[in-house]
Design an enzyme around this catalytic site. Sequence first.
Site, PDB file in Angstrom:
ATOM      1  N   ASP A 126       0.778  -1.153  -0.088  1.00  0.00           N
ATOM      2  CA  ASP A 126       0.017   0.174  -0.035  1.00  0.00           C
ATOM      3  C   ASP A 126       0.872   1.050   0.090  1.00  0.00           C
ATOM      4  O   ASP A 126       2.095   1.329   0.497  1.00  0.00           O
ATOM      5  CB  ASP A 126      -0.872  -0.101   1.271  1.00  0.00           C
ATOM      6  CG  ASP A 126      -1.923   0.946   1.087  1.00  0.00           C
ATOM      7  OD1 ASP A 126      -2.597   1.337   0.172  1.00  0.00           O
ATOM      8  OD2 ASP A 126      -2.283   1.459   2.197  1.00  0.00           O
ATOM      9  N   CYS A 129       1.303   2.934   3.977  1.00  0.00           N
ATOM     10  CA  CYS A 129       1.878   2.090   4.830  1.00  0.00           C
ATOM     11  C   CYS A 129       3.141   2.309   5.125  1.00  0.00           C
ATOM     12  O   CYS A 129       4.013   2.334   4.224  1.00  0.00           O
ATOM     13  CB  CYS A 129       1.555   0.692   4.399  1.00  0.00           C
ATOM     14  SG  CYS A 129       2.811  -0.398   5.192  1.00  0.00           S
ATOM     15  N   CYS A 132       5.666  -0.307   4.439  1.00  0.00           N
ATOM     16  CA  CYS A 132       5.593  -0.614   2.985  1.00  0.00           C
ATOM     17  C   CYS A 132       6.766   0.346   2.402  1.00  0.00           C
ATOM     18  O   CYS A 132       7.493  -0.046   1.644  1.00  0.00           O
ATOM     19  CB  CYS A 132       4.422  -0.506   2.200  1.00  0.00           C
ATOM     20  SG  CYS A 132       3.151  -1.619   2.836  1.00  0.00           S
ATOM     21  N   ARG A 156      -5.035  -0.840   2.179  1.00  0.00           N
ATOM     22  CA  ARG A 156      -5.441  -1.250   3.472  1.00  0.00           C
ATOM     23  C   ARG A 156      -7.122  -0.775   3.943  1.00  0.00           C
ATOM     24  O   ARG A 156      -7.537  -1.318   4.679  1.00  0.00           O
ATOM     25  CB  ARG A 156      -4.489  -0.769   4.526  1.00  0.00           C
ATOM     26  CG  ARG A 156      -3.281  -1.058   4.358  1.00  0.00           C
ATOM     27  CD  ARG A 156      -2.218  -0.356   5.335  1.00  0.00           C
ATOM     28  NE  ARG A 156      -1.869   1.037   5.233  1.00  0.00           N
ATOM     29  CZ  ARG A 156      -1.550   1.902   6.111  1.00  0.00           C
ATOM     30  NH1 ARG A 156      -1.211   1.140   7.221  1.00  0.00           N
ATOM     31  NH2 ARG A 156      -1.668   2.924   5.998  1.00  0.00           N
TER      32      ARG A 156
END
Length: 245
Positions: A126, A129, A132, A156
């Site tokens: 994502d 995130c 991430c 998400r």
Amino acid sequence: MKKLIVAASLALSFGAFAEQVEGPVAPTAPVDPITTQFSGLGISVKQIKDSPLAGLKTVITDKGVLYSSADGKYLIQGTMIDLDNRRNITEDALSDVRQKGIAEYEDSMIVYKAENEKHQITVFTDITCGYCRKLHRELEDYLAAGITVKYLAFPRGGLRGSGYEDLKNVWCAKDAAAALTEAKAGGEVKPVENCQAPVAEHYQLGQSFGISGTPAIILEDGSMIPGYQPAAAIAQMLDANSPKS
């Protein structure tokens, strides 16, 4: 009166002809009770097979691996462990599902290929995130370790809102890899007209893999690492799982 008799004869003849052409109607295949019960819960059943536990079925669904009684009256959600062999039966079932599912979506991934490729990982990601973004900032470490990183989208917040739309626009960008890097650095995501990116399909695929958060890293053998790991740790796992030469 004569006209009525002729009309009735024609109707009978046509009915007999139609019966000869169409033949007998094939009986409808019975629907499995597990499929019926799960459908009522909004769960799509992909495969049903025996489990190691007598009377319990392993059910592969769009929400992951579940277990059910043969009549579909009882549903069990959780992990099945073979204590004698120290094996996670549920994870083994999902590994096969993940490998097959990933192969179907190879053409819609954003890929950062290692020059001296030794391994590949598939990461459900994502934009917003934090972990991430951390993984992506360390992308060069993965590539230097010979690990090609392939991304699939997993918004998400689900399939609505700006997070979903931004992921779609990244995937539709002319240079998707550059757009993803820019977005993860906090840059503005530019809208793409008539964007038809398969982000919803990626999201549903991830759910069927048992994914509920990002990043989720799928290794070559189908096993999943739920969360961020540095390149060195992932390389060690990949080497350990590789077939011995």
